[in-house]
Write an enzyme that holds these catalytic residues in place. Structure first.
Site, PDB file in Angstrom:
ATOM      1  N   ASP A 194     -28.740 -13.896  -0.255  1.00 28.19           N
ATOM      2  CA  ASP A 194     -28.861 -12.742  -1.150  1.00 28.19           C
ATOM      3  C   ASP A 194     -28.989 -13.181  -2.606  1.00 28.19           C
ATOM      4  OD1 ASP A 194     -28.909 -10.063  -1.848  1.00 28.19           O
ATOM      5  OD2 ASP A 194     -27.099  -9.555  -0.733  1.00 28.19           O
ATOM      6  N   ASP A 236     -32.077  -1.869   0.602  1.00 31.94           N
ATOM      7  CA  ASP A 236     -30.715  -1.379   0.829  1.00 31.94           C
ATOM      8  C   ASP A 236     -30.737   0.080   1.255  1.00 31.94           C
ATOM      9  OD1 ASP A 236     -29.278  -3.664   0.424  1.00 31.94           O
ATOM     10  OD2 ASP A 236     -28.803  -3.266  -1.673  1.00 31.94           O
TER      11      ASP A 236
HETATM   12  C1  GLA Z   1     -26.745  -6.636  -1.365  1.00 34.28           C
HETATM   13  C2  GLA Z   1     -27.476  -6.578  -0.039  1.00 34.28           C
HETATM   14  C3  GLA Z   1     -26.664  -5.811   0.958  1.00 34.28           C
HETATM   15  C4  GLA Z   1     -25.309  -6.458   1.115  1.00 34.28           C
HETATM   16  C5  GLA Z   1     -24.635  -6.553  -0.233  1.00 34.28           C
HETATM   17  C6  GLA Z   1     -23.345  -7.342  -0.145  1.00 34.28           C
HETATM   18  O1  GLA Z   1     -26.703  -5.405  -1.982  1.00 34.28           O
HETATM   19  O2  GLA Z   1     -28.744  -6.022  -0.193  1.00 34.28           O
HETATM   20  O3  GLA Z   1     -27.326  -5.757   2.205  1.00 34.28           O
HETATM   21  O4  GLA Z   1     -25.464  -7.733   1.685  1.00 34.28           O
HETATM   22  O5  GLA Z   1     -25.449  -7.188  -1.188  1.00 34.28           O
HETATM   23  O6  GLA Z   1     -22.712  -7.437  -1.354  1.00 34.28           O
END
Ligand code: GLA
Length: 718
Positions: A468, A538
């Site tokens: 990420d 997301d």
């Molecule tokens: C980001 C990702 C999510 C999750 C969060 C965790 O927003 O896109 O899918 O993994 O981080 O903090």
């Protein structure tokens, strides 16, 4: 595939259905043609040089050069801008030599498209030189045997006695004079890659990112199409590049009204000091031309990305059905809670359990611990190895979330190395999501990431990594670079990131890597060279996901898009959609769950189980087949339809956004079938010819209630 006509001085790059031609005129490399396939270079006699007639501007300035530079007063946007030691930016490039060879070379320091054997492609390298400055520019063009994608890149070599400064570097191509519309992928967090179509203005059209990542807001993709181009027919000229940092994609309509399309660095956040004897490698651009509309474009880009960008163990393997705990628990979990979610997943056939954020340091909220990649045994009691082994004993693989490029101010790493983050000394270090970005231009920082992530991956049976990156660059400068080179930070960061990713993926070749950046904030061909899939957004709301996946699919294959079923009311929008609808939408990508299956009703759990079985049966077609968009949610009030086709079957998914009383009869016409073949769908008991399915289409039944979906699966029976 690549020819040079000595007499005409024409280079002809010839694909199966496209041609690209350049001509040397008085030592200058001119762009002659890009479009449908030509049998030879005899069109040379038709190549007119605009502006030959008397005009205010010099004829030289109006010729479509392959690499437009500041020379004799060129007033359009330049492909290459170099400020020399005298302080001017005049650059006169003349043809010096060329070579043609089989296969394709890797680019130093940067990801690029590749072949597995030399027979798969041919490459042309043309060397141009400015003899006054002693600067050489090597242009590289690769034509692939199987797919009509042209890969182009440029490297600059400083053979002169003084350092020069690269200010801009673009891959440029001049299109034929005509009317065009621009298609690009606009967005933001949780609304990535909404396909936009707009008439190309008679001026300068640019989309760009200055974020230090390709970003949520714009994607490094630009298509210029004719006004009459549809999904099914019409000309498309498209470009992307194999790079994950800030970028600029533009179309410059000059006075002769022929657009010059460009893709490259964002000059606002790029600069490079090229010292004597040094070479600078620019990112690779991918150029695609088709007469078969936007589905024709995807029919080129999808298999190209699958075969010539994605690589490694997971490239062609069925992607596992996963279950991720993020929306199920957020930071509130312990080992037992995770195990119970995994266990339920195993019961319905899931193949991979992903432990998301919160397993390390003292991280119970997003204000700490990034950088401290040590398991928190207060939460994951017994440690990671024990939990991963328990998950494996359920017959599943275990995956883990990391955000390795970041550091929390409240972390042991930051306390030990406060200067390791990007910042401007003396100024506030702007925090976003309460975190700072590590300075990946520095080797010691790269090494720290490589070693700390490797140590975790070695400590437990981890088969998947979600990588990420949850913020963009603000004071995006390295404190160790001298003032004159500060503006190099963003590109140096990308080179550092690519070194880190290259090293880690080589150390753990069997691990499936999925990239993520607050959802789909770094979805590009650069990152796909290391990680064959990306978490698309997301936003897991099925109704909104349809638009996101639709736009993403213009360029990127479904096997590169993560798509999960989540709980309702949806955590991003508060909307409730039927469980089956959420499953059908998630089948448009790499299918997974992002909820606690233990909390589902028996009916929904049964639906989930059937969906998993269906995905396992159909994923060969959905992940490797030909994908076509049948109905556009951006223009059909949110309703959409798409089709996957391979030798075995045709899958059609229809998403109906909102119900309406007294709906007019509608149908969805399929595409790419054999007219005379007979197709059968067992579930709906339909048997008819390809011609009927394409001509009359599938009639849509009257659907009561919002967000309803239909899934058809046809097999050819004769
Ligand atoms: C980001 C990702 C999510 C999750 C969060 C965790 O927003 O896109 O899918 O993994 O981080 O903090």
């Amino acid at each position: 595939m690549i020819y040079f006509d000595e007499q005409k001085q024409v280079f002809h790059l010839q694909g199966n259905r496209f041609s690209y031609q350049m001509k040397i005129v008085d030592g200058v490399l001119m762009h002659m043609y890009w479009g449908s396939r030509l049998p030879s270079c005899d069109g040379d006699c038709l190549f007119t040089l605009a502006g030959e007639a008397a005009s205010f501007d010099l004829p030289f300035n109006r010729r479509p050069r392959e690499v437009p530079t500041q020379e004799k007063g060129y007033f359009g946007r330049r492909a290459l801008d170099i400020v020399n030691s005298q302080g001017d930016d005049v650059l006169s490039l003349r043809y010096e030599s060329h070579i043609i060879f089989s296969g394709k070379k890797a680019l130093a320091g940067l990801p690029s498209s590749y072949t597995e054997t030399e027979e798969e492609a041919q490459t042309l390298e043309i060397t141009l030189a400015d003899t006054f400055l002693n600067i050489q520019v090597v242009l590289s063009y690769t034509v692939f045997r199987d797919l009509d994608v042209l890969a182009r890149s440029m490297r600059v070599i400083n053979n002169g006695p003084d350092a020069v400064t690269l200010k801009d570097l673009q891959t440029a191509v001049c299109l034929p004079y005509d009317q065009y519309e621009a298609i690009h992928l606009k967005g933001g967090w949780a609304k990535e890659r909404q396909a936009m179509r707009t008439p190309l203005p008679m001026g300068h059209f640019t989309i760009q990112s200055r974020r230090g990542a390709s970003g949520h807001e714009n994607n490094p993709f630009l298509a210029l199409v004719k006004p009459e181009t549809t999904e099914f027919s019409g000309e498309v000229y498209a470009m992307t590049h194999v790079y994950s940092g800030s970028f600029s994609a533009s179309a410059d309509v000059g006075m002769d009204l022929a657009p010059t399309m460009m893709m490259g660095f964002c000059p606002d956040v790029f600069s490079w000091q090229l010292n004597p004897g040094e070479t600078f490698q620019g990112p690779e651009a991918l150029l695609m031309y088709t007469k078969d509309g936007l589905n024709g474009l995807s029919a080129l880009s999808h298999p190209f990305i699958r075969r010539h960008i994605c690589r490694g163990y997971w490239r062609d393997r069925p992607r596992p059905v996963l279950i991720n705990n993020w929306e199920a628990t957020y930071f509130d979990f312990n080992a037992e809670k995770l195990y119970n979610i995994a266990k339920k997943g195993a019961e319905i056939g899931c193949e991979l359990f992903v432990i998301d954020d919160g397993w390390f340091g003292k991280r119970n909220t997003d204000n700490c611990s990034l950088g401290d990649w040590v398991v928190n045994e207060n939460k994951v009691e017994g440690g990671l190895k024990k939990l991963a082994e328990r998950i494996e004993s359920l017959g599943m693989m275990c995956g883990l979330w990391f955000e390795p490029e970041m550091v929390s101010p409240d972390s042991d790493l930051y306390r030990a190395h406060p200067d390791w983050c990007l910042h401007v000394p003396g100024r506030e270090r702007t925090q976003a999501r309460q975190q700072l970005i590590l300075d990946l231009s520095r080797k010691e920082v790269q090494d720290y990431i490589i070693e700390s992530v490797s140590a975790v991956l070695r400590s437990a049976p981890i088969s998947y990594v979600k990588w990420d990156m949850n913020r963009n660059m603000t004071e995006g400068f390295s404190c160790v670079l001298p003032p004159r080179q500060k503006m190099e930070t963003q590109h140096r960061y990308m080179l550092g990131l690519y070194r880190v990713l290259g090293e880690i993926t080589a150390r753990f070749p069997r691990v499936l890597f999925e990239s993520c950046s607050g959802g789909g904030g770094r979805f590009d061909c650069g990152i796909l060279c290391f990680m064959p899939q990306t978490w698309t957004s997301d936003d897991t709301d099925a109704a909104e996901r349809v638009k996101i996946q639709y736009g993403t699919s213009l360029l990127y294959p479904c096997s590169s898009m993560g798509a999960h079923v989540s709980a309702v009311p949806n955590h991003q929008t508060g909307r409730s959609t039927p469980f089956l609808t959420r499953c059908h939408v998630a089948m448009g990508g790499n299918f997974g769950f992002e909820l606690d299956l233990n909390k589902l009703s028996d009916e929904d759990l049964q639906c989930a189980k059937e969906a998993v079985a269906m995905v396992k049966e159909l994923r060969g077609t959905m992940q490797q087949g030909t994908y076509a968009r049948l109905s556009n949610p951006m223009t059909n009030g949110g309703s959409a339809a798409w089709q996957f086709t391979d030798q075995e079957r045709i899958i059609v998914c229809i998403y109906h956004h909102q119900a309406a009383a007294n709906q007019p009869p509608q149908s969805i016409r399929l595409t790419g079938l054999e007219e005379d073949a007979v197709y059968h769908d067992e579930a709906h008991n339909l048997t008819c010819s390809g011609a009927a399915l394409m001509g009359m289409g599938l009639p849509l039944p009257y659907m009561r209630g919002d967000f309803k979906t239909l899934l058809y699966c046809f097999r050819k029976i004769s």
